[in-house]
Scaffold this motif. Sequence first.
Motif, PDB file in Angstrom:
ATOM      1  N   LEU A   1     -30.127  33.699  14.465  1.00  0.00           N
ATOM      2  CA  LEU A   1     -29.787  34.509  15.818  1.00  0.00           C
ATOM      3  C   LEU A   1     -28.056  34.722  16.229  1.00  0.00           C
ATOM      4  N   PRO A   2     -27.562  35.661  16.491  1.00  0.00           N
ATOM      5  CA  PRO A   2     -26.305  35.866  16.320  1.00  0.00           C
ATOM      6  C   PRO A   2     -25.593  35.560  17.869  1.00  0.00           C
ATOM      7  N   GLY A   3     -26.495  35.619  18.812  1.00  0.00           N
ATOM      8  CA  GLY A   3     -25.974  35.541  20.139  1.00  0.00           C
ATOM      9  C   GLY A   3     -25.416  34.158  20.695  1.00  0.00           C
ATOM     10  N   VAL A   4     -25.626  34.104  22.076  1.00  0.00           N
ATOM     11  CA  VAL A   4     -24.998  32.842  22.852  1.00  0.00           C
ATOM     12  C   VAL A   4     -25.854  31.753  22.686  1.00  0.00           C
ATOM     13  N   GLU A   5     -25.135  30.792  22.214  1.00  0.00           N
ATOM     14  CA  GLU A   5     -26.003  29.425  22.014  1.00  0.00           C
ATOM     15  C   GLU A   5     -25.872  28.488  23.401  1.00  0.00           C
ATOM     16  N   ARG A   6     -26.814  27.912  23.592  1.00  0.00           N
ATOM     17  CA  ARG A   6     -26.919  26.985  24.961  1.00  0.00           C
ATOM     18  C   ARG A   6     -27.365  25.635  24.443  1.00  0.00           C
ATOM     19  N   SER A   7     -26.817  24.604  24.824  1.00  0.00           N
ATOM     20  CA  SER A   7     -27.269  23.123  24.533  1.00  0.00           C
ATOM     21  C   SER A   7     -27.714  22.799  26.137  1.00  0.00           C
ATOM     22  N   VAL A   8     -28.969  22.602  26.089  1.00  0.00           N
ATOM     23  CA  VAL A   8     -29.572  22.006  27.375  1.00  0.00           C
ATOM     24  C   VAL A   8     -29.760  20.575  27.684  1.00  0.00           C
ATOM     25  N   ASP A   9     -29.198  19.833  28.517  1.00  0.00           N
ATOM     26  CA  ASP A   9     -29.339  18.552  28.489  1.00  0.00           C
ATOM     27  C   ASP A   9     -30.283  18.278  29.891  1.00  0.00           C
ATOM     28  N   VAL A  10     -31.271  17.599  29.710  1.00  0.00           N
ATOM     29  CA  VAL A  10     -32.340  17.428  30.617  1.00  0.00           C
ATOM     30  C   VAL A  10     -32.799  15.769  31.017  1.00  0.00           C
ATOM     31  N   LEU A  11     -32.878  15.922  32.236  1.00  0.00           N
ATOM     32  CA  LEU A  11     -33.213  14.537  32.890  1.00  0.00           C
ATOM     33  C   LEU A  11     -34.664  15.090  33.474  1.00  0.00           C
TER      34      LEU A  11
END
Length: 335
Positions: free
Chosen positions: A212-222
């Motif tokens: 997948l060539p698009g924007v990557e997001r790293s989501v930190d969750v509480l």
Amino acid sequence: MKIWFNRGLSNTYDALGIIRASDTEGRIVMRATHSDPLSPVAVRADEFAVEPEPADTDGYVSWCLRHCLEHGVDVFVPQRRREAIGMHRSAFEAEGIHLSIMGTPRVMEMVGRKHELYENLTGTDVPIPPYKVFRTLEEFDMAVIELRGQAPHLCVKPCVGIYGAGFRILEDDGCELKRILSGDTFRTSFAAFRSALAESTQDRDMMLMAYLPGVERSVDVLAHRGRVVRAVARVKVAGHQVLETVGPSIAIAAQLTERHGLDGVFNLQTREWNGVPYLLEINSRMSGGLVYSCMSGVAFPYWNLMLTAGMATPEDVPAPLPGVKVAAVQGCIVI
């Protein structure tokens, strides 16, 4: 309240620092253990001890329970062998010890095997990339034939792994020697990968999937008892990261948290394709970049302890600030 982090990754040092800065009333005693007596956590924690190298998993779990009882631990945040410790949750809780683990043993096992997570989500509205599982060269070739018609670019990764180890973007063109000499550890040719697979005696599940060539997001969750309390998505932009507090990736985190009854601090990653964020994976531990998300005003490790111990409610946790731009700085300590 005494809390204990057993042997973990380097981000334990950051987590302890965040807890210390947030505990303005001095209510928390921080204990840490590690197999390396010179681990940086020894400097940051109030109490430190060297962990034994366990002969077997059951022996380690028994040692952890004894350690909690001997040192008056109220909240245990297991990192090493957390899946096995979670299988004995009732033994810890019977002694009044709170455990902070993302999910049930079955859920932990599933998210650790990426293809099983994808299988679980097939038929839901959580977008997952086109993928195929393979082991042999013949299975790989069949998977390539099937996926080439679904995605312009393909990549491979182990079904079980961390740090992106084994991930490669597959390319038809280019010189393999130039890739090696350039230090590019993320790209290889189809021919080189086929040759390596053909010569290997490995017998493990691998995934061929759309790159997948698009924007990557790293989501930190509480999360707390199957509900997202706070979540922050990090987007890399040049030499910094931008923090987001709303969006489709955070909605995916909320959906997965409710679906699997997730708890504590964990991380998931998405990447866009034609403007749609697709789930890449869930990490059942604190992310290495959690310190970035804490710059939003939410001290994730601290509030996780307070929620786990019943000393705070989800409504007590402050809302994160959106649009914050953060950058890493380098430092060191004397150990």
